[in-house]
Scaffold this motif. Structure first.
Motif, PDB file in Angstrom:
ATOM      1  N   THR A 338       0.808  -1.222   0.000  1.00 30.23           N
ATOM      2  CA  THR A 338       0.000   0.000   0.000  1.00 30.23           C
ATOM      3  C   THR A 338       0.839   1.270   0.000  1.00 30.23           C
ATOM      4  OG1 THR A 338      -0.203  -0.078   2.416  1.00 30.23           O
ATOM      5  CG2 THR A 338      -1.947  -1.140   1.129  1.00 30.23           C
ATOM      6  N   PHE A 339       2.133   1.150   0.199  1.00 32.09           N
ATOM      7  CA  PHE A 339       3.032   2.299   0.105  1.00 32.09           C
ATOM      8  C   PHE A 339       3.346   2.535  -1.371  1.00 32.09           C
ATOM      9  CE2 PHE A 339       7.275   4.322   0.226  1.00 32.09           C
ATOM     10  CZ  PHE A 339       7.018   5.365   1.106  1.00 32.09           C
ATOM     11  N   GLN A 340       3.319   3.787  -1.788  1.00 30.35           N
ATOM     12  CA  GLN A 340       3.474   4.123  -3.198  1.00 30.35           C
ATOM     13  C   GLN A 340       4.746   3.508  -3.793  1.00 30.35           C
ATOM     14  OE1 GLN A 340       3.477   8.325  -3.971  1.00 30.35           O
ATOM     15  NE2 GLN A 340       3.374   8.088  -6.182  1.00 30.35           N
ATOM     16  N   GLY A 341       4.581   2.794  -4.901  1.00 26.99           N
ATOM     17  CA  GLY A 341       5.712   2.214  -5.603  1.00 26.99           C
ATOM     18  C   GLY A 341       6.199   0.891  -5.066  1.00 26.99           C
ATOM     19  N   SER A 342       5.527   0.346  -4.060  1.00 26.78           N
ATOM     20  CA  SER A 342       5.984  -0.902  -3.450  1.00 26.78           C
ATOM     21  C   SER A 342       5.235  -2.098  -4.033  1.00 26.78           C
ATOM     22  CB  SER A 342       5.791  -0.867  -1.936  1.00 26.78           C
ATOM     23  OG  SER A 342       4.411  -0.780  -1.613  1.00 26.78           O
ATOM     24  N   SER A 343       5.803  -3.276  -3.810  1.00 33.20           N
ATOM     25  CA  SER A 343       5.180  -4.532  -4.209  1.00 33.20           C
ATOM     26  C   SER A 343       4.871  -5.341  -2.964  1.00 33.20           C
ATOM     27  CB  SER A 343       6.121  -5.335  -5.117  1.00 33.20           C
ATOM     28  OG  SER A 343       6.414  -4.620  -6.303  1.00 33.20           O
ATOM     29  N   LYS A 344       3.718  -5.978  -2.954  1.00 28.76           N
ATOM     30  CA  LYS A 344       3.253  -6.687  -1.778  1.00 28.76           C
ATOM     31  C   LYS A 344       4.164  -7.844  -1.410  1.00 28.76           C
ATOM     32  CE  LYS A 344      -0.814  -8.976   0.186  1.00 28.76           C
ATOM     33  NZ  LYS A 344      -2.241  -9.324   0.012  1.00 28.76           N
ATOM     34  N   VAL A 345       4.523  -7.924  -0.125  1.00 25.46           N
ATOM     35  CA  VAL A 345       5.285  -9.047   0.416  1.00 25.46           C
ATOM     36  C   VAL A 345       4.349  -9.988   1.169  1.00 25.46           C
ATOM     37  CG1 VAL A 345       7.130  -9.723   1.997  1.00 25.46           C
ATOM     38  CG2 VAL A 345       7.376  -7.663   0.599  1.00 25.46           C
ATOM     39  N   GLY A 346       3.454  -9.420   1.966  1.00 22.62           N
ATOM     40  CA  GLY A 346       2.534 -10.212   2.773  1.00 22.62           C
ATOM     41  C   GLY A 346       1.405  -9.345   3.271  1.00 22.62           C
ATOM     42  N   SER A 347       0.661  -9.843   4.227  1.00 22.21           N
ATOM     43  CA  SER A 347      -0.485  -9.132   4.773  1.00 22.21           C
ATOM     44  C   SER A 347      -0.122  -8.439   6.078  1.00 22.21           C
ATOM     45  CB  SER A 347      -1.636 -10.112   5.020  1.00 22.21           C
ATOM     46  OG  SER A 347      -2.699  -9.469   5.695  1.00 22.21           O
ATOM     47  N   CYS A 348      -0.681  -7.246   6.266  1.00 24.32           N
ATOM     48  CA  CYS A 348      -0.513  -6.524   7.530  1.00 24.32           C
ATOM     49  C   CYS A 348      -1.642  -6.816   8.505  1.00 24.32           C
ATOM     50  CB  CYS A 348      -0.435  -5.019   7.271  1.00 24.32           C
ATOM     51  SG  CYS A 348       1.158  -4.456   6.624  1.00 24.32           S
ATOM     52  N   ASP A 349      -2.549  -7.721   8.150  1.00 23.33           N
ATOM     53  CA  ASP A 349      -3.650  -8.044   9.055  1.00 23.33           C
ATOM     54  C   ASP A 349      -3.107  -8.483  10.414  1.00 23.33           C
ATOM     55  OD1 ASP A 349      -5.352  -7.495   7.022  1.00 23.33           O
ATOM     56  OD2 ASP A 349      -5.865  -9.579   6.558  1.00 23.33           O
ATOM     57  N   GLY A 350      -3.628  -7.890  11.472  1.00 23.63           N
ATOM     58  CA  GLY A 350      -3.208  -8.236  12.827  1.00 23.63           C
ATOM     59  C   GLY A 350      -1.998  -7.488  13.317  1.00 23.63           C
ATOM     60  N   LYS A 351      -1.308  -6.785  12.432  1.00 21.27           N
ATOM     61  CA  LYS A 351      -0.093  -6.071  12.846  1.00 21.27           C
ATOM     62  C   LYS A 351      -0.349  -4.591  13.121  1.00 21.27           C
ATOM     63  CE  LYS A 351       3.143  -9.202  10.505  1.00 21.27           C
ATOM     64  NZ  LYS A 351       2.170 -10.186  10.022  1.00 21.27           N
ATOM     65  N   TYR A 352      -1.550  -4.119  12.836  1.00 15.91           N
ATOM     66  CA  TYR A 352      -1.912  -2.744  13.162  1.00 15.91           C
ATOM     67  C   TYR A 352      -2.528  -2.641  14.553  1.00 15.91           C
ATOM     68  CZ  TYR A 352      -1.269  -0.905   8.413  1.00 15.91           C
ATOM     69  OH  TYR A 352      -0.748  -0.488   7.226  1.00 15.91           O
ATOM     70  N   THR A 353      -2.830  -3.761  15.162  1.00 20.47           N
ATOM     71  CA  THR A 353      -3.523  -3.740  16.443  1.00 20.47           C
ATOM     72  C   THR A 353      -2.594  -3.278  17.552  1.00 20.47           C
ATOM     73  OG1 THR A 353      -2.975  -6.059  16.831  1.00 20.47           O
ATOM     74  CG2 THR A 353      -5.045  -5.608  15.716  1.00 20.47           C
ATOM     75  N   GLY A 354      -3.194  -2.872  18.658  1.00 17.75           N
ATOM     76  CA  GLY A 354      -2.405  -2.277  19.725  1.00 17.75           C
ATOM     77  C   GLY A 354      -1.874  -3.241  20.755  1.00 17.75           C
ATOM     78  N   THR A 355      -2.097  -4.537  20.582  1.00 16.18           N
ATOM     79  CA  THR A 355      -1.676  -5.481  21.609  1.00 16.18           C
ATOM     80  C   THR A 355      -0.790  -6.571  21.019  1.00 16.18           C
ATOM     81  OG1 THR A 355      -3.586  -6.946  21.325  1.00 16.18           O
ATOM     82  CG2 THR A 355      -3.824  -5.094  22.856  1.00 16.18           C
ATOM     83  N   VAL A 356       0.172  -6.996  21.793  1.00 16.99           N
ATOM     84  CA  VAL A 356       0.997  -8.122  21.390  1.00 16.99           C
ATOM     85  C   VAL A 356       0.163  -9.404  21.374  1.00 16.99           C
ATOM     86  CG1 VAL A 356       2.965  -9.559  22.082  1.00 16.99           C
ATOM     87  CG2 VAL A 356       3.155  -7.063  22.142  1.00 16.99           C
ATOM     88  N   ASP A 357      -0.794  -9.512  22.281  1.00 18.12           N
ATOM     89  CA  ASP A 357      -1.626 -10.714  22.344  1.00 18.12           C
ATOM     90  C   ASP A 357      -2.347 -10.976  21.032  1.00 18.12           C
ATOM     91  OD1 ASP A 357      -0.880 -11.187  24.935  1.00 18.12           O
ATOM     92  OD2 ASP A 357      -2.676 -10.303  25.831  1.00 18.12           O
ATOM     93  N   ALA A 358      -2.642  -9.911  20.284  1.00 15.50           N
ATOM     94  CA  ALA A 358      -3.368 -10.078  19.029  1.00 15.50           C
ATOM     95  C   ALA A 358      -2.480 -10.566  17.894  1.00 15.50           C
ATOM     96  CB  ALA A 358      -4.035  -8.760  18.638  1.00 15.50           C
ATOM     97  N   LEU A 359      -1.154 -10.543  18.076  1.00 12.44           N
ATOM     98  CA  LEU A 359      -0.252 -11.064  17.058  1.00 12.44           C
ATOM     99  C   LEU A 359      -0.345 -12.581  17.001  1.00 12.44           C
ATOM    100  CD1 LEU A 359       2.903  -8.887  17.867  1.00 12.44           C
ATOM    101  CD2 LEU A 359       1.332  -8.570  15.937  1.00 12.44           C
ATOM    102  N   SER A 360      -0.010 -13.128  15.839  1.00  6.98           N
ATOM    103  CA  SER A 360      -0.008 -14.580  15.705  1.00  6.98           C
ATOM    104  C   SER A 360       1.142 -15.182  16.496  1.00  6.98           C
ATOM    105  CB  SER A 360       0.127 -14.977  14.238  1.00  6.98           C
ATOM    106  OG  SER A 360       1.430 -14.665  13.755  1.00  6.98           O
ATOM    107  N   SER A 361       1.053 -16.468  16.777  1.00  6.28           N
ATOM    108  CA  SER A 361       2.143 -17.157  17.486  1.00  6.28           C
ATOM    109  C   SER A 361       3.436 -17.073  16.690  1.00  6.28           C
ATOM    110  CB  SER A 361       1.760 -18.617  17.730  1.00  6.28           C
ATOM    111  OG  SER A 361       0.663 -18.702  18.603  1.00  6.28           O
ATOM    112  N   ASP A 362       3.343 -17.211  15.372  1.00  2.00           N
ATOM    113  CA  ASP A 362       4.538 -17.106  14.541  1.00  2.00           C
ATOM    114  C   ASP A 362       5.154 -15.717  14.642  1.00  2.00           C
ATOM    115  OD1 ASP A 362       4.424 -19.714  13.677  1.00  2.00           O
ATOM    116  OD2 ASP A 362       3.505 -19.248  11.744  1.00  2.00           O
TER     117      ASP A 362
END
Length: 411
Positions: A338-362
């Motif tokens: 989503t940054f201008q001129g960039s190519s997608k590497v992966g999804s940011c889903d779950g990484k915008y949240t405010g808690t570490v608990d919401a991150l995946s185990s990986d």
């Protein structure tokens, strides 16, 4: 071994010269102990930045930046609100974002330093700028809190007149105007103001950083070195009990800076600061978790071979640039394309949240491994300051949250 625990915080009494912390003693009356009050030769700096406190950054406190798309930094924040309203909002922020409890928690986590960014406008304001003042009274209090908690303080001039890098963390996003007109002299005025104000507090304030992240690729490097020489003299003329910290200007910290600002050239107690992030280019943000770890480990021998005290003054647990507005207000991420001129590497889903608990185990396991690799590498020389102590919604960058979530722990 570091004991990273936020439980059972000890109550710290911070009476100073018989005066309670609620009414801090004037720092000018404190008695100096000769010599720098931290042994940078034999002890490791283990510290954290107090980012977003005295210099706003939209990604650290996005709740402050709901004023319209024209408000992208502290300059436009202050200009949009006007002096009175900006002071009201910022004064409340200064007095609540970081408190005495944070200093106690930092010390209880096993750290021994804090790096406190501040803008020139707090110390040597320029007529016509929209910025407001009042930060120094809170900084005075913070130094007393640090003293009571047993922490040392590096005061970092984070923003210079005209902006030294064009980043929002300089106070003013956009063009780079530092080194033009009298901006360098006005920066030295701010350095002198800090050194003069805190020369009586060198039991706690062990270093002053002349300037955060001057963008060497867009500035005169010779001019930066001349400024460092003048800044060094300004600091040491106020007190030889300060170390002087210089940033590497994004030049190779080993090849470019070895042989400069050393005792053989007449300089004493100089700390070189390098910032190590692996997410602000397409090649870096595309690295696998193991590649991030390897890149961190490879830095260890380079750091060990520098010829002066060298700290990694900013680094992070982040392996993506997914944090909201990390790349600037309203801007997206390279990682998800989503940054201008960039190519997608992966999804940011779950990484915008405010808690570490919401991150995946990986994600949590990868952050933990990355943090541990960096701790190993950065302690090959003088040590480190993590960026940053707390955020509103960026868990990869939030040391307080990472500690609580078990992602930043004893090795």
């Amino acid at each position: 071994m570091l004991q990273y625990s936020l439980k059972n915080l000890a109550t710290v009494a911070i009476a100073l010269l018989g005066i309670a912390h609620s009414a801090p003693a004037p720092l000018s009356v404190l008695l100096n102990k000769r010599g720098i009050a931290f042994d940078y030769n034999n002890n490791k700096v283990r510290g954290v930045n107090l980012g977003g406190w005295f210099v706003l950054e939209p990604w650290i406190t996005p709740s402050l930046f709901n004023l319209g798309d024209d408000v992208v930094d502290e300059y436009t924040f202050s200009a949009k609100l006007g002096k009175d309203q900006a002071y009201s909002k910022l004064s409340d922020h200064w007095n609540t974002w970081i408190t005495q409890a944070d200093f106690n928690a930092i010390a209880s986590a096993g750290l021994n330093h804090v790096r406190i960014p501040i803008g020139y406008w707090a110390v040597a304001p320029i007529n016509g700028d929209p910025y407001v003042q009042g930060q120094l009274n809170v900084l005075d209090q913070a130094i007393n809190w640090a003293r009571g908690a047993g922490l040392k303080v590096l005061i970092d001039l984070h923003g210079a007149p005209g902006s030294q890098n064009g980043f929002d963390n300089s106070g003013k996003y956009g063009t780079i105007g530092w080194q033009q007109g009298d901006t360098v002299q006005k920066t030295l005025d701010a350095i002198n103001g800090l050194a003069s104000r805190y020369k009586g507090a060198t039991d706690t304030v062990t270093s002053i950083q002349l300037l955060n992240e001057p963008l060497g690729s867009s500035l005169s490097l010779d001019g930066i070195k001349t400024f460092y020489d003048s800044g060094y003299k300004t600091v040491t003329q106020n007190s030889q009990d300060f170390a002087t910290t210089i940033h590497d200007a994004f030049q190779d910290f080993q090849q470019y800076w070895n042989g400069q600002f050393t005792p053989s050239a007449g300089y004493q107690n100089v700390i070189l600061d390098t910032h190590q992030y692996q997410i602000f280019s397409p090649s870096e943000v595309s690295r696998s978790p193991s590649d991030h770890v390897k890149a961190a480990c490879d830095l260890g021998p380079k750091l060990a071979s520098t010829d002066k005290w060298t700290i990694v003054g900013e680094w992070t647990g982040a392996q993506t640039d997914c944090a909201k507005w990390l790349n600037g207000y309203g801007k997206g991420a390279r990682y998800d394309g989503t940054f201008q001129g960039s190519s997608k590497v992966g999804s940011c889903d779950g990484k915008y949240t405010g808690t570490v608990d919401a991150l995946s185990s990986d994600d949590k396991n990868n952050i933990r491994s990355f943090v541990e690799a960096q701790l190993d590498a950065y302690e090959k020389h003088t040590g480190w300051f993590f960026w940053t102590w707390k955020t509103e919604s960026a868990p990869e960058w939030d040391m307080q949250a990472l500690l609580k979530g078990g992602c930043f722990r004893s090795r």
